[in-house]
Design a protein around this motif. Structure first.
Motif, PDB file in Angstrom:
ATOM      1  N   TYR A   1       0.804 -18.131  -6.267  1.00 21.28           N
ATOM      2  CA  TYR A   1      -0.231 -17.091  -6.247  1.00 21.28           C
ATOM      3  C   TYR A   1       0.135 -15.945  -5.311  1.00 21.28           C
ATOM      4  CZ  TYR A   1      -4.915 -15.075  -6.358  1.00 21.28           C
ATOM      5  OH  TYR A   1      -5.977 -14.226  -6.527  1.00 21.28           O
ATOM      6  N   ASP A   2       0.553 -16.252  -4.098  1.00 17.71           N
ATOM      7  CA  ASP A   2       0.875 -15.185  -3.146  1.00 17.71           C
ATOM      8  C   ASP A   2       2.051 -14.337  -3.620  1.00 17.71           C
ATOM      9  OD1 ASP A   2      -1.187 -15.773  -1.392  1.00 17.71           O
ATOM     10  OD2 ASP A   2       0.028 -17.050  -0.114  1.00 17.71           O
ATOM     11  N   ARG A   3       3.007 -14.962  -4.271  1.00 22.99           N
ATOM     12  CA  ARG A   3       4.149 -14.196  -4.777  1.00 22.99           C
ATOM     13  C   ARG A   3       3.722 -13.263  -5.902  1.00 22.99           C
ATOM     14  NH1 ARG A   3       6.863 -19.176  -4.311  1.00 22.99           N
ATOM     15  NH2 ARG A   3       7.046 -19.456  -6.555  1.00 22.99           N
ATOM     16  N   LEU A   4       2.790 -13.723  -6.731  1.00 21.68           N
ATOM     17  CA  LEU A   4       2.339 -12.878  -7.838  1.00 21.68           C
ATOM     18  C   LEU A   4       1.515 -11.686  -7.341  1.00 21.68           C
ATOM     19  CD1 LEU A   4       1.435 -15.418 -10.659  1.00 21.68           C
ATOM     20  CD2 LEU A   4       3.398 -13.910 -10.515  1.00 21.68           C
ATOM     21  N   ILE A   5       0.652 -11.903  -6.358  1.00 21.43           N
ATOM     22  CA  ILE A   5      -0.146 -10.762  -5.896  1.00 21.43           C
ATOM     23  C   ILE A   5       0.724  -9.754  -5.154  1.00 21.43           C
ATOM     24  CG2 ILE A   5      -2.307 -12.041  -5.867  1.00 21.43           C
ATOM     25  CD1 ILE A   5      -2.124 -12.193  -2.837  1.00 21.43           C
ATOM     26  N   ALA A   6       1.921 -10.161  -4.734  1.00 24.79           N
ATOM     27  CA  ALA A   6       2.851  -9.208  -4.116  1.00 24.79           C
ATOM     28  C   ALA A   6       3.301  -8.149  -5.117  1.00 24.79           C
ATOM     29  CB  ALA A   6       4.061  -9.934  -3.553  1.00 24.79           C
ATOM     30  N   PHE A   7       3.200  -8.458  -6.423  1.00 26.44           N
ATOM     31  CA  PHE A   7       3.538  -7.478  -7.452  1.00 26.44           C
ATOM     32  C   PHE A   7       2.395  -6.499  -7.728  1.00 26.44           C
ATOM     33  CE2 PHE A   7       6.509 -10.911  -8.493  1.00 26.44           C
ATOM     34  CZ  PHE A   7       7.686 -10.199  -8.723  1.00 26.44           C
ATOM     35  N   HIS A   8       1.253  -6.734  -7.114  1.00 27.62           N
ATOM     36  CA  HIS A   8       0.039  -5.948  -7.361  1.00 27.62           C
ATOM     37  C   HIS A   8       0.006  -4.792  -6.370  1.00 27.62           C
ATOM     38  CE1 HIS A   8      -4.074  -4.713  -7.592  1.00 27.62           C
ATOM     39  NE2 HIS A   8      -4.529  -5.796  -8.180  1.00 27.62           N
ATOM     40  N   PRO A   9       0.295  -3.560  -6.811  1.00 23.44           N
ATOM     41  CA  PRO A   9       0.315  -2.428  -5.869  1.00 23.44           C
ATOM     42  C   PRO A   9      -1.046  -2.244  -5.189  1.00 23.44           C
ATOM     43  CG  PRO A   9       1.249  -1.803  -7.997  1.00 23.44           C
ATOM     44  CD  PRO A   9       0.600  -3.138  -8.190  1.00 23.44           C
ATOM     45  N   GLY A  10      -1.038  -2.252  -3.883  1.00 17.14           N
ATOM     46  CA  GLY A  10      -2.264  -1.980  -3.138  1.00 17.14           C
ATOM     47  C   GLY A  10      -3.212  -3.144  -2.989  1.00 17.14           C
ATOM     48  N   TYR A  11      -2.822  -4.345  -3.399  1.00 22.67           N
ATOM     49  CA  TYR A  11      -3.742  -5.492  -3.377  1.00 22.67           C
ATOM     50  C   TYR A  11      -4.343  -5.688  -1.975  1.00 22.67           C
ATOM     51  CZ  TYR A  11      -5.429 -10.288  -4.184  1.00 22.67           C
ATOM     52  OH  TYR A  11      -6.206 -11.417  -4.303  1.00 22.67           O
ATOM     53  N   HIS A  12      -3.488  -5.798  -0.970  1.00 19.87           N
ATOM     54  CA  HIS A  12      -3.977  -6.062   0.383  1.00 19.87           C
ATOM     55  C   HIS A  12      -4.658  -4.835   0.987  1.00 19.87           C
ATOM     56  CE1 HIS A  12      -2.126 -10.020   0.525  1.00 19.87           C
ATOM     57  NE2 HIS A  12      -1.039  -9.494  -0.010  1.00 19.87           N
ATOM     58  N   ALA A  13      -4.154  -3.654   0.685  1.00 22.68           N
ATOM     59  CA  ALA A  13      -4.782  -2.439   1.197  1.00 22.68           C
ATOM     60  C   ALA A  13      -6.189  -2.266   0.642  1.00 22.68           C
ATOM     61  CB  ALA A  13      -3.924  -1.226   0.857  1.00 22.68           C
ATOM     62  N   GLN A  14      -6.386  -2.631  -0.626  1.00 16.31           N
ATOM     63  CA  GLN A  14      -7.708  -2.505  -1.226  1.00 16.31           C
ATOM     64  C   GLN A  14      -8.686  -3.503  -0.622  1.00 16.31           C
ATOM     65  OE1 GLN A  14      -7.740   0.207  -2.545  1.00 16.31           O
ATOM     66  NE2 GLN A  14      -7.052   0.334  -4.672  1.00 16.31           N
ATOM     67  N   LEU A  15      -8.200  -4.716  -0.331  1.00 16.89           N
ATOM     68  CA  LEU A  15      -9.070  -5.673   0.350  1.00 16.89           C
ATOM     69  C   LEU A  15      -9.486  -5.149   1.721  1.00 16.89           C
ATOM     70  CD1 LEU A  15      -7.386  -9.126  -0.426  1.00 16.89           C
ATOM     71  CD2 LEU A  15      -9.658  -8.380  -1.156  1.00 16.89           C
ATOM     72  N   ARG A  16      -8.533  -4.571   2.463  1.00 15.46           N
ATOM     73  CA  ARG A  16      -8.874  -4.029   3.786  1.00 15.46           C
ATOM     74  C   ARG A  16      -9.885  -2.897   3.665  1.00 15.46           C
ATOM     75  NH1 ARG A  16      -3.215  -4.922   4.466  1.00 15.46           N
ATOM     76  NH2 ARG A  16      -2.751  -2.724   4.070  1.00 15.46           N
ATOM     77  N   ARG A  17      -9.746  -2.096   2.622  1.00 18.81           N
ATOM     78  CA  ARG A  17     -10.716  -1.006   2.406  1.00 18.81           C
ATOM     79  C   ARG A  17     -12.116  -1.579   2.189  1.00 18.81           C
ATOM     80  NH1 ARG A  17     -10.221   4.395   0.545  1.00 18.81           N
ATOM     81  NH2 ARG A  17      -7.970   4.048   0.339  1.00 18.81           N
ATOM     82  N   SER A  18     -12.217  -2.617   1.370  1.00 24.28           N
ATOM     83  CA  SER A  18     -13.529  -3.213   1.117  1.00 24.28           C
ATOM     84  C   SER A  18     -14.098  -3.869   2.369  1.00 24.28           C
ATOM     85  CB  SER A  18     -13.439  -4.223  -0.029  1.00 24.28           C
ATOM     86  OG  SER A  18     -13.296  -3.559  -1.274  1.00 24.28           O
ATOM     87  N   VAL A  19     -13.247  -4.489   3.185  1.00 21.80           N
ATOM     88  CA  VAL A  19     -13.713  -5.060   4.451  1.00 21.80           C
ATOM     89  C   VAL A  19     -14.295  -3.966   5.341  1.00 21.80           C
ATOM     90  CG1 VAL A  19     -12.933  -6.089   6.627  1.00 21.80           C
ATOM     91  CG2 VAL A  19     -12.247  -7.111   4.443  1.00 21.80           C
ATOM     92  N   ARG A  20     -13.629  -2.818   5.403  1.00 26.41           N
ATOM     93  CA  ARG A  20     -14.168  -1.717   6.208  1.00 26.41           C
ATOM     94  C   ARG A  20     -15.535  -1.281   5.684  1.00 26.41           C
ATOM     95  NH1 ARG A  20      -8.722  -0.010   5.927  1.00 26.41           N
ATOM     96  NH2 ARG A  20      -9.203   1.591   4.359  1.00 26.41           N
ATOM     97  N   ARG A  21     -15.758  -1.430   4.395  1.00 25.97           N
ATOM     98  CA  ARG A  21     -17.039  -1.028   3.814  1.00 25.97           C
ATOM     99  C   ARG A  21     -18.179  -1.970   4.181  1.00 25.97           C
ATOM    100  NH1 ARG A  21     -14.558   1.054  -2.069  1.00 25.97           N
ATOM    101  NH2 ARG A  21     -14.173   3.202  -1.366  1.00 25.97           N
ATOM    102  N   LEU A  22     -17.875  -3.102   4.823  1.00 22.34           N
ATOM    103  CA  LEU A  22     -18.936  -3.909   5.416  1.00 22.34           C
ATOM    104  C   LEU A  22     -19.655  -3.131   6.514  1.00 22.34           C
ATOM    105  CD1 LEU A  22     -17.275  -7.436   5.826  1.00 22.34           C
ATOM    106  CD2 LEU A  22     -19.362  -6.959   4.530  1.00 22.34           C
ATOM    107  N   GLY A  23     -18.918  -2.241   7.184  1.00 17.47           N
ATOM    108  CA  GLY A  23     -19.511  -1.442   8.245  1.00 17.47           C
ATOM    109  C   GLY A  23     -19.772  -2.212   9.522  1.00 17.47           C
ATOM    110  N   LEU A  24     -19.035  -3.317   9.727  1.00 22.18           N
ATOM    111  CA  LEU A  24     -19.222  -4.114  10.943  1.00 22.18           C
ATOM    112  C   LEU A  24     -18.317  -3.619  12.047  1.00 22.18           C
ATOM    113  CD1 LEU A  24     -19.342  -7.803   9.678  1.00 22.18           C
ATOM    114  CD2 LEU A  24     -21.260  -6.421  10.459  1.00 22.18           C
TER     115      LEU A  24
END
Length: 242
Positions: free
Chosen positions: A20-43
């Motif tokens: 699974y981790d190797r496959l999501i490495a092919f996903h452009p922006g996967y981790h950056a998009q998660l970090r963006r959504s975490v910031r949208r928690l506003g905590l």
């Protein structure tokens, strides 16, 4: 062919956990998009905040939370034992722990609130019935607590569906087949097509009792395909929480 649900889906994720981790490495922006959504928690990282990472998988969303909130107490929950084994094998701050449980069975697994925030990445389209889980999330939050779901949910335009089909046929299904997990990644493709559109899921949040619901697009090729859904439990009012 019906979508995978419950035990069948957890078993498929168990089987696919090793790659699974190797496959999501092919996903452009996967981790950056998660970090963006975490910031949208506003905590803010106040050190004492308690966060539930619902459907944490191999820990990509947990890592995004821990990076943004290094002093938080984070509980990562997933129904797949195989995915959790991968998550637990990684290095984590002392405030992070993991629990094996389905989203529908948190109380039976000893996962109890209150939480300052709940984060759920790529979870709700995999549930047979999202509504009871949304109501549980609302109950687990402190009054005014934050909820963010990060998920594939098409914007509703024909172009959004076309982009998703092209990506799945050209990338997702071939990679899934090459790793021996075609059934899981075929489920991924079809689960998005059969899930709520982004506006419909926003409406589902409002019906579950959340307020301040925002449906926020993500940039890049995922615009119109993946969204952040941000909401909060209503604050306490005279006479108790609503």
């Amino acid at each position: 062919m019906p979508l995978l649900r419950d035990t069948a889906l957890a078993t498929a994720f168990d089987h696919g956990a090793g790659t699974y981790d190797r496959l999501i490495a092919f996903h452009p922006g996967y981790h950056a998009q998660l970090r963006r959504s975490v910031r949208r928690l506003g905590l803010r990282d106040a050190g004492a905040v308690r966060v539930l990472d619902l459907g944490c998988g191999t820990g990509a969303s947990t890592a995004a939370l821990a990076a943004a909130l290094p002093g938080a107490r984070i509980i990562g929950v997933d129904a797949s034992a195989g995915m959790l084994r991968r998550a637990r094998a990684k290095s984590w701050p002392p405030g992070v722990r993991f629990v094996h449980a389905a989203a529908e069975g948190l109380e039976y697994a000893g996962v109890r609130g209150p939480f300052d925030a709940v984060f759920a990445a790529y979870l709700f389209r995999n549930l047979a019935d999202p509504d009871p889980v949304l109501r549980t999330v609302r109950r687990l939050l402190v009054p005014g607590g934050r909820f963010v779901a990060h998920d594939y949910a098409l914007g509703g335009r024909h172009a959004d569906r076309l982009i998703w089909d092209v990506v799945c046929r050209g990338v997702v299904l071939p990679l899934g087949t090459a790793t021996g997990n075609r059934e899981l990644y075929r489920h991924l493709w079809r689960s998005v097509l059969e899930f709520d559109t982004a506006p419909a899921f926003g409406g589902r949040l409002e019906r579950a009792g959340f307020e301040g619901v925002r449906v926020l697009p993500l940039p890049g090729w995922q615009t119109g395909v993946t969204h952040t859904f941000a909401a909060r439990r209503p604050a306490a009012v005279l006479g108790g929480a609503r």
